[in-house]
Enzyme design. Structure first.
Site, mmCIF file in Angstrom:
data_model
loop_
_atom_site.group_PDB
_atom_site.id
_atom_site.type_symbol
_atom_site.label_atom_id
_atom_site.label_comp_id
_atom_site.label_asym_id
_atom_site.label_seq_id
_atom_site.Cartn_x
_atom_site.Cartn_y
_atom_site.Cartn_z
ATOM 1 N N LYS A 25 -7.280 -11.931 -9.191
ATOM 2 C CA LYS A 25 -8.511 -11.935 -8.636
ATOM 3 C C LYS A 25 -9.472 -10.862 -8.881
ATOM 4 C CE LYS A 25 -8.061 -9.969 -4.003
ATOM 5 N NZ LYS A 25 -8.747 -9.370 -2.985
ATOM 6 N N LYS A 47 -12.261 -4.704 -6.536
ATOM 7 C CA LYS A 47 -13.148 -3.503 -6.502
ATOM 8 C C LYS A 47 -12.318 -2.254 -7.237
ATOM 9 C CE LYS A 47 -12.757 -2.195 -1.958
ATOM 10 N NZ LYS A 47 -13.233 -3.228 -0.875
ATOM 11 N N LYS A 80 0.817 -1.253 -0.074
ATOM 12 C CA LYS A 80 -0.128 0.030 0.054
ATOM 13 C C LYS A 80 0.822 1.300 -0.004
ATOM 14 C CE LYS A 80 -4.093 -1.466 0.276
ATOM 15 N NZ LYS A 80 -5.655 -1.539 0.353
HETATM 16 P P1 ATP Z 1 -9.029 -4.128 -3.047
HETATM 17 O O1 ATP Z 1 -9.756 -3.673 -4.521
HETATM 18 O O2 ATP Z 1 -9.006 -2.833 -2.192
HETATM 19 O O3 ATP Z 1 -8.013 -5.213 -2.995
HETATM 20 P P2 ATP Z 1 -11.166 -6.204 -2.741
HETATM 21 O O4 ATP Z 1 -12.203 -5.963 -3.714
HETATM 22 O O5 ATP Z 1 -10.117 -7.182 -2.930
HETATM 23 O O6 ATP Z 1 -10.423 -4.602 -2.244
HETATM 24 P P3 ATP Z 1 -11.348 -6.525 0.246
HETATM 25 O O7 ATP Z 1 -11.926 -5.412 0.778
HETATM 26 O O8 ATP Z 1 -9.755 -6.627 0.151
HETATM 27 O O9 ATP Z 1 -11.817 -6.679 -1.348
HETATM 28 O O10 ATP Z 1 -11.829 -8.046 0.721
HETATM 29 C C1 ATP Z 1 -13.061 -8.053 1.615
HETATM 30 C C2 ATP Z 1 -13.314 -9.843 1.514
HETATM 31 O O11 ATP Z 1 -13.791 -10.188 0.305
HETATM 32 C C3 ATP Z 1 -11.868 -10.455 2.043
HETATM 33 O O12 ATP Z 1 -12.346 -11.559 2.868
HETATM 34 C C4 ATP Z 1 -11.235 -10.856 0.816
HETATM 35 O O13 ATP Z 1 -10.669 -12.214 0.913
HETATM 36 C C5 ATP Z 1 -12.929 -11.293 -0.029
HETATM 37 N N1 ATP Z 1 -12.482 -11.207 -1.326
HETATM 38 C C6 ATP Z 1 -11.958 -9.931 -2.129
HETATM 39 N N2 ATP Z 1 -11.813 -10.398 -3.534
HETATM 40 C C7 ATP Z 1 -12.289 -11.580 -3.441
HETATM 41 C C8 ATP Z 1 -12.246 -12.474 -4.800
HETATM 42 N N3 ATP Z 1 -11.994 -12.121 -6.031
HETATM 43 N N4 ATP Z 1 -12.658 -13.765 -4.548
HETATM 44 C C9 ATP Z 1 -13.072 -14.105 -3.332
HETATM 45 N N5 ATP Z 1 -12.799 -13.353 -2.148
HETATM 46 C C10 ATP Z 1 -12.580 -12.163 -2.260
#
Ligand code: ATP
Ligand code: LTN
Length: 357
Positions: free
Chosen positions: A206, A209, A124
């Site tokens: 993966k 958002k 980050k």
């Molecule tokens: P960022 O874009 O900031 O990395 P993110 O969309 O990956 O955010 P987080 O807020 O980091 O989402 O994750 C919230 C929860 O959702 C966590 O438990 C994470 O493991 C799960 N999660 C996020 N993206 C995925 C995905 N593509 N598949 C499965 N689980 C996910």
């Protein structure tokens, strides 16, 4: 294991779970199928605390009006997805001041060296090099406070948060050792069935958002049309149609669709999307899709996903409309959370030697 009694709250004998999610950006199907569905499934067996971690969000610059709105959006969406506020405690982190108060104390029991090793901090701070603030550095201490305040037994987290949980355990053990048993030592809870949803545009990465390409991510607020269009435009690997025999071969090691992901990542992701949106067993899926082309597979998957998300979105719109009701729910959640958090903080203050009036 330590012997702290946490059964003095309304948890009865159920083990305690705490998890948190940031109110930044909307929820997407990765969050839903990878995390929130598991939370929903755990509500009967565990006493769950789910917190919207707005204090964590400001470690990266936010637009205040958007952050304020996103907290309510997220609360409404969590309820629409099945978080039942009669069973679980849903609250906004900044409504329970004990989180920030405990974080200050625990900051004094955490080493700079330990925090420097956190990979999320390294990532980050590289990503937001223009604003590497002290909050970003001590983010894991705030997360430790979230967990330890509720004497959580288990913390459902994704792979990326395991290091933070390890640190939480270290801090708790150090504190317990310096004084006497104060905190329960939490375990990570890595669900057996959490699906990993990949980007629709780069299926080896993966779904996230913060993806710059809006076609890569299906948000829970997307319309049926948007959902279908995104799936129909998903990047798929080129290659011939798969016959039933090909699929059976993939099925053989029982890890489908994960073992597809090396050879046919796009197809693997479509199968995962179909599986999570219909709950059809893999054999059933194979029967439906063997021998047909990507175009038709995508149509089937798009239809299934739109159908799965439609009722969630309808519930969300209804819940989100009634802001007064939502505020009542969050206020009741904060009150229940604070009753527990207050007790832990009081013990901590006493142990470190704060004079109380
Ligand atoms: P960022 O874009 O900031 O990395 P993110 O969309 O990956 O955010 P987080 O807020 O980091 O989402 O994750 C919230 C929860 O959702 C966590 O438990 C994470 O493991 C799960 N999660 C996020 N993206 C995925 C995905 N593509 N598949 C499965 N689980 C996910
Ligand atoms: N750091 C986590 C969010 C988070 C959390 C928590 C998760 C904040 N506090 C406590 C579990 C328990 C994330 O970025 N996903």
């Amino acid at each position: 294991m330590n012997s702290i009694n946490t059964n003095d709250s309304k948890s009865g004998n159920r083990p305690i779970i705490l998890s948190g999610i940031q109110p930044t950006g909307g929820l997407h199907i990765g969050n839903l199928f990878g995390a929130i569905k598991n939370w929903v499934a755990m509500q009967d067996e565990y006493q769950c605390y789910f917190t919207i971690v707005d204090l964590h969000s400001i470690t990266v610059r936010q637009i205040p009006a958007e952050l304020r709105k996103s907290s309510l959006d997220l609360a409404a969406m969590l309820i629409a997805c099945g978080i039942d506020t009669d069973k679980s405690v849903l609250f906004v982190q900044s409504h329970v001041p004990e989180h920030a108060q405990l974080a200050w104390v625990l900051n004094c029991y955490t080493g700079m060296g330990e925090l420097s090793r956190m990979t999320q901090f390294k990532d980050k701070s590289a990503e937001h090099y223009e604003n590497v603030n002290a909050g970003l550095f001590t983010y894991p201490v705030l997360m430790a406070s979230d967990i330890l305040l509720y004497q959580a037994d288990l913390v459902p987290v994704g792979e990326d948060q395991k290091q933070h949980l390890e640190l939480t355990r270290d801090i708790a053990q150090r504190f317990n050792h310096n004084y006497s048993d104060t905190f329960k030592i939490p375990e990570p809870y890595i669900p057996k069935t959490g699906a990993r949803i990949m980007s629709l545009q780069e299926p080896t990465k993966k779904m996230s958002k913060s993806d710059g390409n809006s076609k890569a991510t299906i948000f829970l607020t997307d319309s049926d049309e948007e959902i279908k269009n995104k799936i129909k435009r998903a990047v798929t690997d080129s290659g011939e149609l798969l016959t039933e025999e090909d699929y059976v071969e993939f099925l053989a090691d029982e890890k489908l669709p994960y073992n597809f992901s090396q050879k046919r990542p796009g197809l693997a992701n479509l199968i995962t999307l179909y599986q999570v949106s219909t709950n059809i067993g893999l054999e059933g899926i194979v029967e439906k899709i063997s021998g047909i082309g990507f175009g038709d597979i995508k149509s089937i998957v798009a239809e299934a996903m739109a159908e799965h998300l439609n009722p969630i979105r309808t519930r969300y719109n209804e819940i989100r409309k009634d802001e007064n009701k939502l505020k009542e729910i969050l206020s009741a959640g904060a009150e229940k959370a604070q009753a527990v958090a207050f007790k832990t903080l009081r013990k901590v203050y006493k142990k470190v030697g704060f004079y109380s009036l």
